[in-house]
Design a protein around this motif. Structure first.
Motif, PDB file in Angstrom:
ATOM      1  N   ASN A 110       4.635  39.772 -13.837  1.00 29.21           N
ATOM      2  CA  ASN A 110       5.947  40.222 -13.394  1.00 29.21           C
ATOM      3  C   ASN A 110       6.153  39.876 -11.916  1.00 29.21           C
ATOM      4  O   ASN A 110       5.375  40.268 -11.061  1.00 29.21           O
ATOM      5  CB  ASN A 110       6.046  41.739 -13.611  1.00 29.21           C
ATOM      6  CG  ASN A 110       7.401  42.289 -13.248  1.00 29.21           C
ATOM      7  OD1 ASN A 110       7.746  42.353 -12.074  1.00 29.21           O
ATOM      8  ND2 ASN A 110       8.149  42.709 -14.251  1.00 29.21           N
ATOM      9  N   HIS A 111       7.222  39.121 -11.619  1.00 32.61           N
ATOM     10  CA  HIS A 111       7.420  38.624 -10.250  1.00 32.61           C
ATOM     11  C   HIS A 111       7.700  39.751  -9.268  1.00 32.61           C
ATOM     12  O   HIS A 111       7.272  39.705  -8.108  1.00 32.61           O
ATOM     13  CB  HIS A 111       8.558  37.599 -10.229  1.00 32.61           C
ATOM     14  CG  HIS A 111       8.213  36.328 -10.933  1.00 32.61           C
ATOM     15  ND1 HIS A 111       7.334  35.406 -10.407  1.00 32.61           N
ATOM     16  CD2 HIS A 111       8.595  35.836 -12.144  1.00 32.61           C
ATOM     17  CE1 HIS A 111       7.206  34.390 -11.248  1.00 32.61           C
ATOM     18  NE2 HIS A 111       7.950  34.631 -12.320  1.00 32.61           N
ATOM     19  N   THR A 112       8.394  40.784  -9.698  1.00 32.96           N
ATOM     20  CA  THR A 112       8.648  41.920  -8.807  1.00 32.96           C
ATOM     21  C   THR A 112       7.347  42.613  -8.445  1.00 32.96           C
ATOM     22  O   THR A 112       7.088  42.944  -7.277  1.00 32.96           O
ATOM     23  CB  THR A 112       9.610  42.919  -9.478  1.00 32.96           C
ATOM     24  OG1 THR A 112      10.840  42.262  -9.771  1.00 32.96           O
ATOM     25  CG2 THR A 112       9.876  44.109  -8.565  1.00 32.96           C
ATOM     26  N   MET A 138       4.383  41.239  -8.559  1.00 33.22           N
ATOM     27  CA  MET A 138       3.547  40.335  -7.766  1.00 33.22           C
ATOM     28  C   MET A 138       3.957  40.343  -6.297  1.00 33.22           C
ATOM     29  O   MET A 138       3.115  40.198  -5.414  1.00 33.22           O
ATOM     30  CB  MET A 138       3.607  38.919  -8.335  1.00 33.22           C
ATOM     31  CG  MET A 138       2.809  38.761  -9.629  1.00 33.22           C
ATOM     32  SD  MET A 138       2.409  37.040 -10.046  1.00 33.22           S
ATOM     33  CE  MET A 138       4.026  36.408 -10.444  1.00 33.22           C
ATOM     34  N   ARG A 139       5.248  40.517  -6.022  1.00 35.83           N
ATOM     35  CA  ARG A 139       5.658  40.619  -4.619  1.00 35.83           C
ATOM     36  C   ARG A 139       5.067  41.866  -3.974  1.00 35.83           C
ATOM     37  O   ARG A 139       4.671  41.838  -2.803  1.00 35.83           O
ATOM     38  CB  ARG A 139       7.185  40.637  -4.534  1.00 35.83           C
ATOM     39  CG  ARG A 139       7.821  39.254  -4.715  1.00 35.83           C
ATOM     40  CD  ARG A 139       9.262  39.248  -4.278  1.00 35.83           C
ATOM     41  NE  ARG A 139      10.104  40.072  -5.132  1.00 35.83           N
ATOM     42  CZ  ARG A 139      10.702  39.624  -6.240  1.00 35.83           C
ATOM     43  NH1 ARG A 139      10.539  38.365  -6.618  1.00 35.83           N
ATOM     44  NH2 ARG A 139      11.448  40.427  -6.974  1.00 35.83           N
ATOM     45  N   ARG A 140       5.008  42.951  -4.716  1.00 36.31           N
ATOM     46  CA  ARG A 140       4.361  44.161  -4.188  1.00 36.31           C
ATOM     47  C   ARG A 140       2.849  43.934  -4.051  1.00 36.31           C
ATOM     48  O   ARG A 140       2.227  44.427  -3.114  1.00 36.31           O
ATOM     49  CB  ARG A 140       4.644  45.350  -5.096  1.00 36.31           C
ATOM     50  CG  ARG A 140       6.117  45.676  -5.248  1.00 36.31           C
ATOM     51  CD  ARG A 140       6.342  46.969  -5.982  1.00 36.31           C
ATOM     52  NE  ARG A 140       5.922  48.123  -5.182  1.00 36.31           N
ATOM     53  CZ  ARG A 140       6.073  49.385  -5.568  1.00 36.31           C
ATOM     54  NH1 ARG A 140       6.624  49.660  -6.740  1.00 36.31           N
ATOM     55  NH2 ARG A 140       5.657  50.377  -4.799  1.00 36.31           N
ATOM     56  N   ASP A 179       1.414  41.196  -3.280  1.00 36.96           N
ATOM     57  CA  ASP A 179       1.159  40.397  -2.072  1.00 36.96           C
ATOM     58  C   ASP A 179       0.896  41.281  -0.863  1.00 36.96           C
ATOM     59  O   ASP A 179       0.131  40.917   0.043  1.00 36.96           O
ATOM     60  CB  ASP A 179       2.364  39.492  -1.780  1.00 36.96           C
ATOM     61  CG  ASP A 179       2.508  38.363  -2.792  1.00 36.96           C
ATOM     62  OD1 ASP A 179       1.503  38.040  -3.451  1.00 36.96           O
ATOM     63  OD2 ASP A 179       3.620  37.827  -2.917  1.00 36.96           O
ATOM     64  N   GLN A 180       1.524  42.450  -0.809  1.00 30.72           N
ATOM     65  CA  GLN A 180       1.422  43.326   0.356  1.00 30.72           C
ATOM     66  C   GLN A 180       0.018  43.913   0.528  1.00 30.72           C
ATOM     67  O   GLN A 180      -0.353  44.317   1.625  1.00 30.72           O
ATOM     68  CB  GLN A 180       2.454  44.455   0.250  1.00 30.72           C
ATOM     69  CG  GLN A 180       3.892  43.966   0.201  1.00 30.72           C
ATOM     70  CD  GLN A 180       4.872  45.080  -0.145  1.00 30.72           C
ATOM     71  OE1 GLN A 180       4.500  46.263  -0.200  1.00 30.72           O
ATOM     72  NE2 GLN A 180       6.130  44.712  -0.381  1.00 30.72           N
ATOM     73  N   ALA A 223      -3.700  38.876  -4.538  1.00 35.00           N
ATOM     74  CA  ALA A 223      -3.123  37.542  -4.638  1.00 35.00           C
ATOM     75  C   ALA A 223      -4.224  36.505  -4.489  1.00 35.00           C
ATOM     76  O   ALA A 223      -5.354  36.824  -4.108  1.00 35.00           O
ATOM     77  CB  ALA A 223      -2.058  37.351  -3.546  1.00 35.00           C
TER      78      ALA A 223
END
Length: 469
Positions: free
Chosen positions: A105-107, A109-111, A113-114, A118
């Motif tokens: 899920n891209h959403t 995965m952005r979280r 990254d924080q 990753a």
């Protein structure tokens, strides 16, 4: 687990976590898996207030690392097996908990990254404390880590299920598959699905191993007389041991192996594996050369153990690198270039043979005894792509004071290959070992990697000091 039970367990965890973070006794302990993991993590110096995982692989190098990893061809199968988990992130790591592949899920995965969930980041317990990947690798079995069970507070919104993957060929854990999400609790079936996926990957690895074994057996069976015992590249016994005295696997550490009965056997390369040949009862003494690093070159031959002059060390190194032999003219050229004199070489060989006897044959000059050399051992670790063994086997350049054109070429090539392998595949532990060598001490790229370690890691402070930052 019902929501009422989850709420009660969360309250227990918050109290235990606060006690663990402040060094107080825990009144109510989490489940034993988590308690043991917290203890390991705190002993490793993990700060519960840390903000994420360290980056150990530069993203620009990830592609090369992936291509070399044995799980590379199995990633599509792993991803396909877990495609139903649309609201989570799928992670595949190497055996050291370093993330090599990620999807989902891209959403989410952005979280991810924080917090460093990753590519290129390391998730062992001694890097980020209790978590699905690190705890599965430490415990050696599938695990689920519920939100507040993570030691680092920043991970308390995450839950994860992970399972290690063991290579049936080497017997080593080579990776971990993980599903992580920000939902309060992953579905109870997630850990079972992840465990089944890891087993599926191991089954595929076993099939590929059996195919390699069969190809190797066919080559062996085509040999006249079928000499020796056939071993895989990882030391598994494949053919030629009818009594089964050798067991299933031998630990290969060099050209000689001491067997259970005390006898010595020689290991010879054969196709993609090795042949194990018994040594005659009157086998010649082995010659051991120690030529790497800043220490003076030494040779051990039978009961003789002595330092060598640089010239004698150069000659032995060249003969070791050219097992089929060299003429006096070739040796002279390799040592001195166009200005060499074969007469000088013959005199030096005469002096060496006075010490080593029949270990050096003539016409052409060559070594006739079993040989072990630290620089050849480094070559073997390079061929096996084993950064941990490589780092510890390489104390520094080959014959550092030698000006021989051929030795300098070999020295520079070996140094470049070691450095490239450790930068591409090595963990901070291996890079730190390399940083203690004369060339690694001030290597900017190596020190940059080490300086990126958490500030609490003394290796980071040392690297920053050497960098002058």
């Amino acid at each position: 687990m019902s929501y009422a039970h989850l709420n009660a367990y969360s309250r227990l965890l918050r109290g235990a976590h606060e006690a663990a973070a402040t060094g107080r006794d825990w009144q109510e302990l989490p489940r034993s898996l988590i308690t043991a993991s917290w203890e390991r993590s705190l002993e490793a110096g993990i700060d519960p207030e840390s903000k994420g995982a360290p980056l150990v692989y530069d993203v620009s190098r990830i592609k090369d690392v992936r291509q070399a990893h044995p799980l590379q061809p199995l990633v599509p199968l792993i991803a396909q097996t877990l495609t139903g988990l649309a609201d989570e992130v799928l992670i595949v790591t190497d055996g050291e908990g370093r993330i090599l592949w990620r999807d989902g899920n891209h959403t989410i995965m952005r979280r991810a990254d924080q917090i460093g969930l990753a590519d290129g980041h390391q998730w062992t317990e001694d890097s980020v404390g209790t978590n699905g990947i690190g705890t599965a690798l430490a415990a050696g079995r599938p695990v689920h880590v519920y939100s507040e069970e993570h030691l680092m507070r920043v991970l308390h919104i995450w839950s994860c299920s992970a399972a290690p993957i063991t290579d049936p060929d080497s017997g080593l854990v080579i990776g971990c598959v993980d599903v992580s999400g920000t939902s309060r609790s992953l579905h109870p079936a997630t850990v079972a699905l992840v465990a089944a996926t890891a087993k599926l990957a191991e089954t595929q690895l076993a099939l590929r191993m059996h195919e390699r074994d069969e190809r190797l057996r066919r080559r062996y069976e085509s040999l006249r007389g079928r000499p020796g015992v056939l071993l895989s590249s990882t030391g598994r016994v494949l053919l030629g041991d009818p009594a089964g005295d050798l067991g299933e696997r031998l630990r290969l550490t060099g050209r000689r192996v001491i067997l259970a009965d005390g006898s010595v056997a020689l290991v010879e390369p054969f196709s993609d594996g090795f042949l194990l040949r018994p040594t005659p009862s009157a086998a010649p003494a082995a010659l051991t050369l120690t030529f790497l690093g800043e220490r003076p070159p030494r040779a051990t031959f039978g009961d003789l153990d002595r330092p060598l002059s640089l010239r004698h060390a150069e000659i032995l190194a060249l003969l070791a690198l050219h097992p089929h032999g060299l003429t006096a003219e070739q040796l002279s050229f390799y040592l001195y270039g166009d200005e060499g004199n074969p007469v000088t070489i013959r005199a030096e060989i005469h002096r060496l043979r006075a010490q080593l006897g029949d270990a050096i044959a003539a016409k052409p000059y060559r070594l006739t005894c079993p040989l072990e050399a630290d620089f050849l051992e480094v070559r073997r670790h390079l061929s096996l792509n084993d950064p941990r063994a490589l780092a510890h086997a390489y104390p520094g350049p080959l014959l550092l004071r030698s000006e021989s054109p051929e030795i300098r070429r070999e020295r520079d090539e070996l140094e470049a290959q070691v450095r490239a392998c450790l930068l591409r595949y090595g963990s901070p532990d291996e890079l730190w070992v390399y940083a203690q060598t004369c060339n690694g001490h001030d290597d900017y790229e190596v020190l940059e990697r080490l300086a990126a370690l958490p500030a609490t890691d003394p290796r980071s402070a040392t690297a920053r000091s050497r960098l002058g930052v």
